[in-house]
Design a protein around this motif. Structure first.
Motif, PDB file in Angstrom:
ATOM      1  N   ASN A  30       0.818  -1.216   0.000  1.00  0.00           N
ATOM      2  CA  ASN A  30       0.000   0.000   0.000  1.00  0.00           C
ATOM      3  C   ASN A  30       0.851   1.265   0.000  1.00  0.00           C
ATOM      4  O   ASN A  30       0.304   2.365   0.002  1.00  0.00           O
ATOM      5  N   ASN A  31       2.167   1.112  -0.010  1.00  0.00           N
ATOM      6  CA  ASN A  31       3.066   2.245  -0.010  1.00  0.00           C
ATOM      7  C   ASN A  31       2.878   3.055  -1.292  1.00  0.00           C
ATOM      8  O   ASN A  31       3.000   2.521  -2.404  1.00  0.00           O
ATOM      9  N   ALA A  32       2.592   4.350  -1.140  1.00  0.00           N
ATOM     10  CA  ALA A  32       2.312   5.226  -2.281  1.00  0.00           C
ATOM     11  C   ALA A  32       3.501   5.317  -3.231  1.00  0.00           C
ATOM     12  O   ALA A  32       3.327   5.329  -4.455  1.00  0.00           O
ATOM     13  N   GLU A  33       4.709   5.370  -2.688  1.00  0.00           N
ATOM     14  CA  GLU A  33       5.911   5.466  -3.526  1.00  0.00           C
ATOM     15  C   GLU A  33       6.085   4.200  -4.374  1.00  0.00           C
ATOM     16  O   GLU A  33       6.407   4.271  -5.562  1.00  0.00           O
ATOM     17  N   LEU A  34       5.856   3.047  -3.771  1.00  0.00           N
ATOM     18  CA  LEU A  34       5.954   1.772  -4.488  1.00  0.00           C
ATOM     19  C   LEU A  34       4.885   1.692  -5.580  1.00  0.00           C
ATOM     20  O   LEU A  34       5.159   1.309  -6.717  1.00  0.00           O
ATOM     21  N   GLN A  35       3.663   2.073  -5.245  1.00  0.00           N
ATOM     22  CA  GLN A  35       2.586   2.064  -6.231  1.00  0.00           C
ATOM     23  C   GLN A  35       2.839   3.074  -7.346  1.00  0.00           C
ATOM     24  O   GLN A  35       2.548   2.798  -8.512  1.00  0.00           O
ATOM     25  N   GLU A  36       3.395   4.202  -6.999  1.00  0.00           N
ATOM     26  CA  GLU A  36       3.736   5.215  -8.020  1.00  0.00           C
ATOM     27  C   GLU A  36       4.768   4.658  -8.993  1.00  0.00           C
ATOM     28  O   GLU A  36       4.636   4.799 -10.206  1.00  0.00           O
ATOM     29  N   PHE A  37       5.789   3.991  -8.474  1.00  0.00           N
ATOM     30  CA  PHE A  37       6.845   3.435  -9.315  1.00  0.00           C
ATOM     31  C   PHE A  37       6.284   2.429 -10.314  1.00  0.00           C
ATOM     32  O   PHE A  37       6.673   2.406 -11.479  1.00  0.00           O
ATOM     33  N   TYR A  38       5.358   1.564  -9.839  1.00  0.00           N
ATOM     34  CA  TYR A  38       4.809   0.518 -10.705  1.00  0.00           C
ATOM     35  C   TYR A  38       3.534   0.950 -11.436  1.00  0.00           C
ATOM     36  O   TYR A  38       2.987   0.185 -12.233  1.00  0.00           O
ATOM     37  N   GLY A  39       3.064   2.159 -11.174  1.00  0.00           N
ATOM     38  CA  GLY A  39       1.872   2.666 -11.848  1.00  0.00           C
ATOM     39  C   GLY A  39       0.612   1.898 -11.473  1.00  0.00           C
ATOM     40  O   GLY A  39      -0.245   1.649 -12.330  1.00  0.00           O
ATOM     41  N   THR A  40       0.503   1.541 -10.208  1.00  0.00           N
ATOM     42  CA  THR A  40      -0.637   0.734  -9.750  1.00  0.00           C
ATOM     43  C   THR A  40      -1.341   1.411  -8.578  1.00  0.00           C
ATOM     44  O   THR A  40      -1.638   0.776  -7.577  1.00  0.00           O
ATOM     45  N   HIS A  41      -1.648   2.665  -8.724  1.00  0.00           N
ATOM     46  CA  HIS A  41      -2.236   3.461  -7.636  1.00  0.00           C
ATOM     47  C   HIS A  41      -3.464   2.799  -7.031  1.00  0.00           C
ATOM     48  O   HIS A  41      -4.398   2.439  -7.726  1.00  0.00           O
ATOM     49  N   GLY A  42      -3.417   2.601  -5.702  1.00  0.00           N
ATOM     50  CA  GLY A  42      -4.550   2.080  -4.962  1.00  0.00           C
ATOM     51  C   GLY A  42      -4.848   0.607  -5.156  1.00  0.00           C
ATOM     52  O   GLY A  42      -5.909   0.149  -4.762  1.00  0.00           O
ATOM     53  N   ASP A  43      -3.922  -0.137  -5.761  1.00  0.00           N
ATOM     54  CA  ASP A  43      -4.187  -1.559  -6.016  1.00  0.00           C
ATOM     55  C   ASP A  43      -2.993  -2.405  -5.591  1.00  0.00           C
ATOM     56  O   ASP A  43      -2.099  -2.699  -6.388  1.00  0.00           O
ATOM     57  N   PRO A  44      -2.974  -2.835  -4.314  1.00  0.00           N
ATOM     58  CA  PRO A  44      -1.828  -3.599  -3.819  1.00  0.00           C
ATOM     59  C   PRO A  44      -1.607  -4.910  -4.564  1.00  0.00           C
ATOM     60  O   PRO A  44      -0.463  -5.319  -4.768  1.00  0.00           O
ATOM     61  N   ALA A  45      -2.673  -5.573  -4.975  1.00  0.00           N
ATOM     62  CA  ALA A  45      -2.522  -6.840  -5.706  1.00  0.00           C
ATOM     63  C   ALA A  45      -1.819  -6.605  -7.037  1.00  0.00           C
ATOM     64  O   ALA A  45      -0.922  -7.358  -7.428  1.00  0.00           O
TER      65      ALA A  45
END
Length: 171
Positions: free
Chosen positions: A118-133
């Protein structure tokens, strides 16, 4: 306890005269089977929080291990419900469609402790905002994802292959 069993036996002998020898033999067999067992139970031994194990999964590409945890059946039930779509069919009936792929993705994401999906920076890097799966799926190769799945299935007590789990969930 012994006195109670003796009185019960005497009563059964008297009863046996009335209803027959087969009944008394059945009861005596049951008494013999229970002999030596403690018939009292400490119910507090079942009052435990679900605290599953955590296991590290080391993948070669990453310097830090992934950590996966076990979840309770209550959490698992919530995931199954999230992976079930309901639709209205002819006649107004509602049918449920279980999406196995979605369930497995939700299960894996729920069980991964580290990294924080759920880390915003990690999701930003992978382009998967709001979707941990989706974050986890974007991070890993297919074989790596499978390694994590195997570990979390094991610690959650499934002890089955992915195919067997899918069949169990479908039923």
């Amino acid at each position: 306890m012994v006195a109670f069993l003796f009185l019960l036996l005497l009563n059964m002998i008297e009863t046996a005269r009335v209803i027959g020898l087969s009944f008394i033999l059945l009861i005596l067999t049951q008494l013999i089977n229970y002999q030596g067992r403690d018939l009292t139970m400490d119910i507090t031994t079942f009052m435990q929080e679900v605290k599953g194990a955590e296991v590290e999964v080391k993948l070669e590409r990453f310097p830090e291990p992934f950590v996966v945890k076990a979840i309770s059946e209550r959490e698992n039930d919530r995931l199954k419900k999230s992976a079930t779509d309901k639709r209205r069919v002819k006649g107004g009936r509602i049918e449920s469609d279980f999406n196995t792929d979605k369930y497995v993705d939700l299960l894996v994401a729920q069980c991964v402790v580290t990294p924080d999906l759920n880390n915003a920076e990690l999701q930003e890097f992978y382009g998967t905002h709001g979707d941990p799966a989706e974050t986890l799926k974007a991070m890993l190769m297919a074989g790596e994802y499978s390694q994590i799945q195997e570990q979390l299935l094991d610690i959650n007590g499934f002890g089955e292959t992915d195919d067997e789990l899918v069949e169990e969930v479908k039923n």
